[in-house]
Design a protein around this motif. Structure first.
Motif, PDB file in Angstrom:
ATOM      1  N   UNK A  51      -5.609  -9.881  22.693  1.00  0.00           N
ATOM      2  CA  UNK A  51      -6.338 -10.488  21.582  1.00  0.00           C
ATOM      3  C   UNK A  51      -6.714 -11.935  21.840  1.00  0.00           C
ATOM      4  N   UNK A  52      -7.806 -12.326  21.191  1.00  0.00           N
ATOM      5  CA  UNK A  52      -8.242 -13.716  21.172  1.00  0.00           C
ATOM      6  C   UNK A  52      -7.829 -14.416  19.882  1.00  0.00           C
ATOM      7  N   UNK A  53      -7.605 -13.626  18.822  1.00  0.00           N
ATOM      8  CA  UNK A  53      -7.368 -14.160  17.487  1.00  0.00           C
ATOM      9  C   UNK A  53      -6.288 -13.320  16.814  1.00  0.00           C
ATOM     10  N   UNK A  54      -5.460 -13.960  15.993  1.00  0.00           N
ATOM     11  CA  UNK A  54      -4.465 -13.250  15.186  1.00  0.00           C
ATOM     12  C   UNK A  54      -4.857 -13.337  13.713  1.00  0.00           C
ATOM     13  N   UNK A  55      -4.786 -12.202  13.031  1.00  0.00           N
ATOM     14  CA  UNK A  55      -5.089 -12.136  11.600  1.00  0.00           C
ATOM     15  C   UNK A  55      -3.778 -11.935  10.854  1.00  0.00           C
ATOM     16  N   UNK A  56      -3.429 -12.877   9.997  1.00  0.00           N
ATOM     17  CA  UNK A  56      -2.141 -12.873   9.308  1.00  0.00           C
ATOM     18  C   UNK A  56      -2.319 -12.436   7.860  1.00  0.00           C
ATOM     19  N   UNK A  57      -1.408 -11.592   7.392  1.00  0.00           N
ATOM     20  CA  UNK A  57      -1.401 -11.148   5.998  1.00  0.00           C
ATOM     21  C   UNK A  57      -0.032 -11.438   5.404  1.00  0.00           C
ATOM     22  N   UNK A  58      -0.014 -12.137   4.275  1.00  0.00           N
ATOM     23  CA  UNK A  58       1.225 -12.669   3.726  1.00  0.00           C
ATOM     24  C   UNK A  58       2.186 -11.571   3.285  1.00  0.00           C
ATOM     25  N   UNK A  59       1.691 -10.554   2.566  1.00  0.00           N
ATOM     26  CA  UNK A  59       2.569  -9.511   2.048  1.00  0.00           C
ATOM     27  C   UNK A  59       3.345  -8.787   3.127  1.00  0.00           C
ATOM     28  N   UNK A  60       2.671  -8.191   4.114  1.00  0.00           N
ATOM     29  CA  UNK A  60       3.396  -7.457   5.153  1.00  0.00           C
ATOM     30  C   UNK A  60       4.278  -8.323   6.028  1.00  0.00           C
ATOM     31  N   UNK A  83       7.272 -17.189   6.399  1.00  0.00           N
ATOM     32  CA  UNK A  83       7.472 -16.294   7.546  1.00  0.00           C
ATOM     33  C   UNK A  83       6.177 -16.112   8.327  1.00  0.00           C
ATOM     34  N   UNK A  84       5.054 -16.012   7.610  1.00  0.00           N
ATOM     35  CA  UNK A  84       3.761 -15.878   8.293  1.00  0.00           C
ATOM     36  C   UNK A  84       3.446 -17.129   9.107  1.00  0.00           C
ATOM     37  N   UNK A  85       3.815 -18.281   8.581  1.00  0.00           N
ATOM     38  CA  UNK A  85       3.599 -19.526   9.309  1.00  0.00           C
ATOM     39  C   UNK A  85       4.411 -19.544  10.598  1.00  0.00           C
ATOM     40  N   UNK A  86       5.629 -19.027  10.549  1.00  0.00           N
ATOM     41  CA  UNK A  86       6.439 -18.953  11.772  1.00  0.00           C
ATOM     42  C   UNK A  86       5.799 -18.007  12.791  1.00  0.00           C
ATOM     43  N   UNK A  87       5.227 -16.907  12.313  1.00  0.00           N
ATOM     44  CA  UNK A  87       4.529 -15.993  13.222  1.00  0.00           C
ATOM     45  C   UNK A  87       3.343 -16.701  13.871  1.00  0.00           C
ATOM     46  N   UNK A  88       2.604 -17.477  13.092  1.00  0.00           N
ATOM     47  CA  UNK A  88       1.463 -18.219  13.635  1.00  0.00           C
ATOM     48  C   UNK A  88       1.922 -19.181  14.732  1.00  0.00           C
ATOM     49  N   UNK A  89       3.051 -19.834  14.515  1.00  0.00           N
ATOM     50  CA  UNK A  89       3.563 -20.782  15.504  1.00  0.00           C
ATOM     51  C   UNK A  89       4.074 -20.062  16.749  1.00  0.00           C
ATOM     52  N   UNK A  90       4.562 -18.842  16.564  1.00  0.00           N
ATOM     53  CA  UNK A  90       5.129 -18.084  17.673  1.00  0.00           C
ATOM     54  C   UNK A  90       4.077 -17.411  18.537  1.00  0.00           C
ATOM     55  N   UNK A  91       3.038 -16.904  17.896  1.00  0.00           N
ATOM     56  CA  UNK A  91       2.097 -16.051  18.631  1.00  0.00           C
ATOM     57  C   UNK A  91       1.226 -16.828  19.608  1.00  0.00           C
ATOM     58  N   UNK A 114       0.821  -1.209   0.000  1.00  0.00           N
ATOM     59  CA  UNK A 114       0.000   0.000   0.000  1.00  0.00           C
ATOM     60  C   UNK A 114       0.855   1.260   0.000  1.00  0.00           C
ATOM     61  N   UNK A 115       0.273   2.404  -0.312  1.00  0.00           N
ATOM     62  CA  UNK A 115       1.040   3.658  -0.343  1.00  0.00           C
ATOM     63  C   UNK A 115       1.724   3.989   0.980  1.00  0.00           C
ATOM     64  N   UNK A 116       1.134   3.563   2.100  1.00  0.00           N
ATOM     65  CA  UNK A 116       1.691   3.891   3.412  1.00  0.00           C
ATOM     66  C   UNK A 116       2.912   3.062   3.773  1.00  0.00           C
ATOM     67  N   UNK A 117       3.220   2.036   3.006  1.00  0.00           N
ATOM     68  CA  UNK A 117       4.336   1.150   3.311  1.00  0.00           C
ATOM     69  C   UNK A 117       5.672   1.845   3.047  1.00  0.00           C
ATOM     70  N   UNK A 118       6.649   1.664   3.959  1.00  0.00           N
ATOM     71  CA  UNK A 118       7.967   2.265   3.747  1.00  0.00           C
ATOM     72  C   UNK A 118       8.891   1.261   3.052  1.00  0.00           C
ATOM     73  N   UNK A 119      10.154   1.651   2.842  1.00  0.00           N
ATOM     74  CA  UNK A 119      11.073   0.814   2.083  1.00  0.00           C
ATOM     75  C   UNK A 119      11.298  -0.546   2.708  1.00  0.00           C
ATOM     76  N   UNK A 120      11.467  -0.588   4.026  1.00  0.00           N
ATOM     77  CA  UNK A 120      11.697  -1.875   4.690  1.00  0.00           C
ATOM     78  C   UNK A 120      10.461  -2.767   4.576  1.00  0.00           C
ATOM     79  N   UNK A 121       9.284  -2.181   4.756  1.00  0.00           N
ATOM     80  CA  UNK A 121       8.049  -2.960   4.599  1.00  0.00           C
ATOM     81  C   UNK A 121       7.872  -3.417   3.158  1.00  0.00           C
ATOM     82  N   UNK A 122       8.241  -2.547   2.207  1.00  0.00           N
ATOM     83  CA  UNK A 122       8.206  -2.968   0.801  1.00  0.00           C
ATOM     84  C   UNK A 122       9.096  -4.185   0.575  1.00  0.00           C
ATOM     85  N   UNK A 123      10.208  -4.248   1.308  1.00  0.00           N
ATOM     86  CA  UNK A 123      11.089  -5.396   1.187  1.00  0.00           C
ATOM     87  C   UNK A 123      10.405  -6.688   1.602  1.00  0.00           C
ATOM     88  N   UNK A 124       9.552  -6.615   2.623  1.00  0.00           N
ATOM     89  CA  UNK A 124       8.795  -7.807   3.030  1.00  0.00           C
ATOM     90  C   UNK A 124       7.824  -8.220   1.929  1.00  0.00           C
TER      91      UNK A 124
END
Length: 326
Positions: free
Chosen positions: A205-214, A220-228, A44-54
């Motif tokens: 939170x009761x639930x985590x919502x994961x988005x692949x791009x960010x 990497x998103x799967x690792x976040x799911x396992x970690x959270x 999205x337009x609000x994303x910075x360079x490091x986030x664009x890298x993700x």
């Protein structure tokens, strides 16, 4: 990895949304071909360079290392209802075939009455057995959130959960302590979950919502799911069918949490980079999980190139800047 992909040849596309989402009226980005398949780079337009890298890491993942093997062949999906009038909200959900609706709320000051009318229209269109959740996208303060959630839960006849009522994790935690509706977070997932944040996350939170791009890709998103340590569901920004395939790949490798994934985003676009037969539009409220995204149609890509050269140049600059973070 850079030597395997001709980034300079990546086509730029622009597709109008059927309805604005958070002030965004067009889905813009690039599709990138790797040795094994295509990916989408559309931060999205609000994303910075490091986030664009993700986002770029996510875009080239399937074309290089591939996605993990799925455990499900198809997943239930939720239709996203933007901040539209009640009549349009009814039309969107009725045409979707989905049994779950994710309704955008809180997009403007003083909009609670409008939000209530939208949620009531969605309930009327879906019927009493369908599921409604609301996404405030961090737009409320604590007091506004508590009042709004109570009213919207009543309008919905019961909400499945409310997503990101406030921007900060501490404010979300304060809201969760005062409402009976389950609370989901997405911003904390996008920013990454550090070891010290896990207890704060569970307090909020009761639930985590994961988005692949960010998050930088399916793996990497799967690792976040396992970690959270929270039940997870998947969502996506407005993306073409090429990009949505990544969200479906993630949903397909996660354990079934019982929550539909908000991945019916192709319904929000006036067109797509793929042919109609390959568009990822829900059938009976589900989408298939595939090992590869659908490839774009070359003729459609030509037609979808933005008419103004500065837009094309801007995307090429963003792509070049994001490569620094690979």
């Amino acid at each position: 990895m850079k030597t395997w992909i001709d980034f300079d040849a990546a086509p730029v596309f622009a597709i109008a949304l059927t309805d604005p989402i958070g002030g965004v009226t067009v889905c813009e980005g690039m599709v990138i071909e790797g040795p094994q398949g295509w990916g989408e780079f559309s931060p999205p337009p609000s994303s910075d360079g490091r986030q664009d890298g993700r986002w770029l890491t996510a875009a080239i993942e399937v074309g290089t290392v591939g996605w993990p093997d799925p455990v499900r062949g198809r997943v239930p999906v939720a239709v996203t209802v933007p901040s539209v009038d009640p009549g349009r909200a009814r039309q969107i959900v009725a045409n979707s075939g989905c049994a779950t609706a994710a309704v955008r709320v809180g997009d403007s000051t003083g909009s609670l009455e409008i939000d209530i009318a939208r949620v009531e229209a969605v309930r009327d269109a879906l019927g009493p057995s369908a599921v409604i959740r609301c996404d405030a996208n961090g737009n409320w303060d604590v007091e506004t959130a508590v009042a709004a959630i109570t009213a919207l839960d009543r309008a919905a006849g019961g909400m499945e959960f409310v997503e990101q009522p406030c921007r900060s994790l501490d404010d979300v935690a304060a809201v969760r302590r005062r409402v009976s509706v389950p609370v989901a977070v997405d911003q904390s997932m996008r920013d990454g979950v550090r070891d010290g944040d896990r207890q704060r996350l569970h307090d909020a939170a009761d639930i985590a919502v994961l988005t692949v791009g960010p998050l930088g890709g399916v793996r990497r998103a799967l690792r976040v799911a396992e970690t959270c340590g929270l039940p997870c569901t998947v969502a996506a920004e407005p993306e073409t069918s090429v990009g949505l395939a990544g969200g479906l790949a993630l949903a397909g490798v996660l354990p079934d949490s019982g929550y539909a994934s908000a991945l019916a985003g192709a319904l929000l676009l006036s067109g797509d980079v793929v042919t109609p037969g390959r568009r990822l539009v829900p059938v009976d409220g589900h989408l298939p999980v595939a090992p590869m995204p659908p490839g774009p149609d070359r003729a459609r890509l030509v037609d979808l190139v933005p008419a103004d050269p500065p837009t094309v140049a801007r995307w090429r600059q963003r792509l070049a800047a994001a490569q620094v973070y690979l």
